[in-house]
Scaffold this active site. Sequence first.
Site, PDB file in Angstrom:
ATOM      1  N   THR A  12      74.055  50.795  30.117  1.00 60.33           N
ATOM      2  CA  THR A  12      74.545  51.611  28.991  1.00 60.33           C
ATOM      3  C   THR A  12      76.206  52.580  29.208  1.00 60.33           C
ATOM      4  OG1 THR A  12      72.058  52.438  28.360  1.00 60.33           O
ATOM      5  CG2 THR A  12      74.112  54.368  27.836  1.00 60.33           C
ATOM      6  N   GLU A 126      81.423  63.541  37.775  1.00 60.59           N
ATOM      7  CA  GLU A 126      81.111  64.418  36.644  1.00 60.59           C
ATOM      8  C   GLU A 126      79.805  63.635  35.843  1.00 60.59           C
ATOM      9  OE1 GLU A 126      81.679  67.272  34.782  1.00 60.59           O
ATOM     10  OE2 GLU A 126      83.775  67.210  35.307  1.00 60.59           O
ATOM     11  N   VAL A 129      76.050  65.154  35.856  1.00 62.18           N
ATOM     12  CA  VAL A 129      75.999  66.962  34.740  1.00 62.18           C
ATOM     13  C   VAL A 129      76.383  66.805  33.491  1.00 62.18           C
ATOM     14  CG1 VAL A 129      75.170  68.864  35.162  1.00 62.18           C
ATOM     15  CG2 VAL A 129      75.060  67.523  37.077  1.00 62.18           C
ATOM     16  N   GLY A 131      76.588  64.654  30.973  1.00 63.05           N
ATOM     17  CA  GLY A 131      77.295  63.486  30.226  1.00 63.05           C
ATOM     18  C   GLY A 131      78.793  63.258  30.905  1.00 63.05           C
ATOM     19  N   ILE A 133      80.142  66.557  29.003  1.00 62.24           N
ATOM     20  CA  ILE A 133      80.482  67.472  28.891  1.00 62.24           C
ATOM     21  C   ILE A 133      81.128  67.442  30.287  1.00 62.24           C
ATOM     22  CG2 ILE A 133      80.756  69.885  28.511  1.00 62.24           C
ATOM     23  CD1 ILE A 133      77.695  69.393  27.539  1.00 62.24           C
ATOM     24  N   GLU A 187      66.254  57.923  31.436  1.00 65.26           N
ATOM     25  CA  GLU A 187      66.735  57.512  32.693  1.00 65.26           C
ATOM     26  C   GLU A 187      65.277  56.135  32.471  1.00 65.26           C
ATOM     27  OE1 GLU A 187      68.020  58.585  35.222  1.00 65.26           O
ATOM     28  OE2 GLU A 187      69.149  59.850  32.985  1.00 65.26           O
ATOM     29  N   ASP A 198      65.115  65.400  36.772  1.00 66.57           N
ATOM     30  CA  ASP A 198      66.177  64.946  36.112  1.00 66.57           C
ATOM     31  C   ASP A 198      66.994  66.466  35.651  1.00 66.57           C
ATOM     32  OD1 ASP A 198      68.354  63.350  34.904  1.00 66.57           O
ATOM     33  OD2 ASP A 198      68.689  64.959  33.568  1.00 66.57           O
ATOM     34  N   LYS A 202      69.743  67.927  38.416  1.00 67.93           N
ATOM     35  CA  LYS A 202      71.244  68.807  37.902  1.00 67.93           C
ATOM     36  C   LYS A 202      71.645  69.711  37.959  1.00 67.93           C
ATOM     37  CE  LYS A 202      71.641  65.001  33.857  1.00 67.93           C
ATOM     38  NZ  LYS A 202      70.944  65.099  33.005  1.00 67.93           N
TER      39      LYS A 202
HETATM   40  N1  LIG Z   1      71.930  57.144  30.390  1.00 65.95           N
HETATM   41  C1  LIG Z   1      72.978  57.752  30.361  1.00 65.95           C
HETATM   42  O1  LIG Z   1      72.690  58.345  28.873  1.00 65.95           O
HETATM   43  C2  LIG Z   1      73.633  58.771  31.719  1.00 65.95           C
HETATM   44  C3  LIG Z   1      74.069  59.484  31.187  1.00 65.95           C
HETATM   45  C4  LIG Z   1      74.280  60.245  32.319  1.00 65.95           C
HETATM   46  C5  LIG Z   1      74.020  59.692  33.376  1.00 65.95           C
HETATM   47  N2  LIG Z   1      73.283  58.622  33.691  1.00 65.95           N
HETATM   48  C6  LIG Z   1      73.111  57.758  35.016  1.00 65.95           C
HETATM   49  O2  LIG Z   1      74.382  56.724  34.993  1.00 65.95           O
HETATM   50  C7  LIG Z   1      72.783  55.630  35.615  1.00 65.95           C
HETATM   51  C8  LIG Z   1      72.989  54.420  35.343  1.00 65.95           C
HETATM   52  O3  LIG Z   1      72.319  54.415  33.793  1.00 65.95           O
HETATM   53  P1  LIG Z   1      71.876  53.540  32.723  1.00 65.95           P
HETATM   54  O4  LIG Z   1      71.115  53.837  31.943  1.00 65.95           O
HETATM   55  O5  LIG Z   1      73.142  52.656  32.561  1.00 65.95           O
HETATM   56  O6  LIG Z   1      71.336  52.232  33.836  1.00 65.95           O
HETATM   57  P2  LIG Z   1      70.928  51.036  32.593  1.00 65.95           P
HETATM   58  O7  LIG Z   1      71.106  50.886  31.397  1.00 65.95           O
HETATM   59  O8  LIG Z   1      69.186  51.029  33.131  1.00 65.95           O
HETATM   60  O9  LIG Z   1      71.681  50.083  33.816  1.00 65.95           O
HETATM   61  C9  LIG Z   1      71.018  50.060  35.068  1.00 65.95           C
HETATM   62  C10 LIG Z   1      72.106  48.752  34.900  1.00 65.95           C
HETATM   63  O10 LIG Z   1      72.553  48.376  36.794  1.00 65.95           O
HETATM   64  C11 LIG Z   1      71.957  46.897  37.069  1.00 65.95           C
HETATM   65  N3  LIG Z   1      71.056  47.101  38.432  1.00 65.95           N
HETATM   66  C12 LIG Z   1      69.792  48.155  39.016  1.00 65.95           C
HETATM   67  N4  LIG Z   1      69.698  47.852  39.517  1.00 65.95           N
HETATM   68  C13 LIG Z   1      70.618  47.234  39.947  1.00 65.95           C
HETATM   69  C14 LIG Z   1      70.220  46.207  41.211  1.00 65.95           C
HETATM   70  N5  LIG Z   1      69.176  46.699  41.914  1.00 65.95           N
HETATM   71  N6  LIG Z   1      71.437  45.004  41.759  1.00 65.95           N
HETATM   72  C15 LIG Z   1      71.978  44.884  40.487  1.00 65.95           C
HETATM   73  N7  LIG Z   1      72.401  45.568  39.546  1.00 65.95           N
HETATM   74  C16 LIG Z   1      71.494  46.190  39.439  1.00 65.95           C
HETATM   75  C17 LIG Z   1      71.196  46.669  36.223  1.00 65.95           C
HETATM   76  O11 LIG Z   1      71.652  44.836  36.122  1.00 65.95           O
HETATM   77  P3  LIG Z   1      70.891  44.697  34.690  1.00 65.95           P
HETATM   78  O12 LIG Z   1      72.257  44.580  33.274  1.00 65.95           O
HETATM   79  O13 LIG Z   1      71.348  43.480  34.860  1.00 65.95           O
HETATM   80  O14 LIG Z   1      69.995  44.517  34.491  1.00 65.95           O
HETATM   81  C18 LIG Z   1      71.978  47.373  34.712  1.00 65.95           C
HETATM   82  O15 LIG Z   1      73.301  46.625  34.795  1.00 65.95           O
HETATM   83  C19 LIG Z   1      72.727  56.126  36.546  1.00 65.95           C
HETATM   84  O16 LIG Z   1      72.113  56.770  37.572  1.00 65.95           O
HETATM   85  C20 LIG Z   1      71.793  56.991  35.429  1.00 65.95           C
HETATM   86  O17 LIG Z   1      70.488  58.409  35.515  1.00 65.95           O
HETATM   87  C21 LIG Z   1      72.711  58.079  32.782  1.00 65.95           C
HETATM   88  N1  LIG Z   2      68.483  61.018  31.187  1.00 64.29           N
HETATM   89  C1  LIG Z   2      69.632  61.723  30.794  1.00 64.29           C
HETATM   90  C2  LIG Z   2      70.706  61.676  30.704  1.00 64.29           C
HETATM   91  C3  LIG Z   2      71.946  61.475  30.816  1.00 64.29           C
HETATM   92  O1  LIG Z   2      71.966  61.649  32.186  1.00 64.29           O
HETATM   93  C4  LIG Z   2      69.026  62.954  29.734  1.00 64.29           C
HETATM   94  O2  LIG Z   2      69.056  62.744  28.935  1.00 64.29           O
HETATM   95  O3  LIG Z   2      69.558  64.020  29.916  1.00 64.29           O
HETATM   96 NA    NA Z   3      79.907  65.835  33.029  1.00 61.77          NA
END
Ligand SMILES: NC(=O)c1ccc[n+]([C@@H]2O[C@H](COP(=O)([O-])OP(=O)(O)OC[C@H]3O[C@@H](n4cnc5c(N)ncnc54)[C@H](OP(=O)(O)O)[C@@H]3O)[C@@H](O)[C@H]2O)c1
Ligand SMILES: N[C@@H](CCO)C(=O)O
Ligand code: NA
Length: 428
Positions: A12, A126, A129, A131, A133, A187, A198, A202
């Site tokens: 994502t 940034e 926590v 997202g 903001i 997550e 989570d 944060k």
């Molecule tokens: N989603 C949100 O809105 C959001 C907001 C703020 C912060 N975050 C943080 O951002 C980070 C990423 O979240 P996300 O939602 O983008 O996660 P996600 O959609 O599950 O994406 C994870 C990515 O990492 C790759 N990956 C995971 N483990 C791996 C490994 N061992 N080796 C190689 N590649 C690996 C996956 O590869 P494949 O694509 O090949 O499976 C995928 O592309 C997390 O720390 C999350 O807490 C997320």
């Molecule tokens: N899973 C987290 C993503 C953003 O850190 C949430 O719902 O706020």
């Molecule tokens: Na932020």
Amino acid sequence: MGVKLGILGLGTVGLGTVQLLQDLVGRNPLLQEIEIYRVGVRSLAKIRDVELPADVLTTDLEAIVNDPAVDIVVELIGGLEPARSLILQALNNGKHVVTANKAAIARFGAEIFTTANQAGVYVMLEAAVGGGIPVIQPLKQSLSVNRIHTITGIVNGTTNYILTRMQTEGSNFSDVLADAQRLGYAEADPTADVDGLDAADKIAILASLGFNGRINLEDVYSEGIRQVSKTDITYAEKLGFVIKLLAIAKQDTNSSPLSVRVHPTLVPKAHPLASVNGVYNAILIEGEPIGQVMFFGPGAGAGATASAVTSDIMNLVAVLKTSTTNPNPLLTCGHQDYCEIAPIAELVTRFYARFLTKDQPGVIGKLGTCFGNYGVSLESVVQTGFQGGLAEIVVVTHDVREGDFRQALAEIQNLAAIDSIPSLLRVL
Ligand SMILES: NC(=O)c1ccc[n+]([C@@H]2O[C@H](COP(=O)([O-])OP(=O)(O)OC[C@H]3O[C@@H](n4cnc5c(N)ncnc54)[C@H](OP(=O)(O)O)[C@@H]3O)[C@@H](O)[C@H]2O)c1
Ligand SMILES: N[C@@H](CCO)C(=O)O
Ligand code: NA
């Protein structure tokens, strides 16, 4: 093309970041200096909504963090390992790191920031926590001249989305959770969202920045939203509250221990956090001399989070273009000491409690006596409904020490007239 990025993860947030970096019209011109040099993923076969040259994608993440050509590693794989080891390797190799990984920072922050300081590089977070903001950089810089008293946040988009839909539509918890997952808010394992973990990660990060010390994650009290029922949402509404999962860090005086906690909370409808709905997050910061300042915006989702990640990358591009031998103290993390955290029993707060009791004369009187024995004073008592032949009584207390309130409850639980205490929530 000046600055080479090694991006770990194309889910994502990774995809949102690459899409932003491939569409630069109207954005800060510094971004034109960036080259997406390598992107690490788990599966090369996955179809992705982005075009990248074939030699950019790899499954060898170690090769990215060890590649001398990479200037900045952007860790967006999430989870604890291999994220922690890859971040540490990147730092030890002299690379700056951008991460959205609050789970890793909240647990391994001490190790990660010590390594970064020793290597003379920066870790930017940034996106970890709130997202999209901006709240990390404001706490580190613009607000750091204040003495912070309280940080109160709605910092988990998934749970706020669920609670909002339960409240407005009377929807069922599991259906709404499935929608939050489909929309990319939750997550990979939504337990961390739903159980308040989570949000605990944060608030630990925000408290560390606001109160200038390390936070031991085990000291952060956390409760999630699984026990919040439609019944409680309806009662809260009648009493003039909405239920929100709040993350709170508070220090009463400059020398008192911090209270750092996450729990569902009844928030008065007129409070600025009460109207923060859906996936939106908000962080209310109170300090001296600024008073109150509130940050509001999208707390999760691809585009919003990519905005935060890319702003960190841009800051580092600016650093790389500036030649200086001393690290910028506004970008490093200088904490060495741990903050003292008060146990939850010492918390002074109002409570909401819902009791199921036998429908007998004198029950409310007995409840009042037990509370009185422990100095718990009641603000309101309501008996409106019946459930399966049992009377339902809801009380809201005045401020009380949590330990005293729990002792009163233990005594109440033993009263013959009490069937059960299905809910117990704190009130802001
Ligand atoms: N989603 C949100 O809105 C959001 C907001 C703020 C912060 N975050 C943080 O951002 C980070 C990423 O979240 P996300 O939602 O983008 O996660 P996600 O959609 O599950 O994406 C994870 C990515 O990492 C790759 N990956 C995971 N483990 C791996 C490994 N061992 N080796 C190689 N590649 C690996 C996956 O590869 P494949 O694509 O090949 O499976 C995928 O592309 C997390 O720390 C999350 O807490 C997320
Ligand atoms: N899973 C987290 C993503 C953003 O850190 C949430 O719902 O706020
Ligand atoms: Na932020």
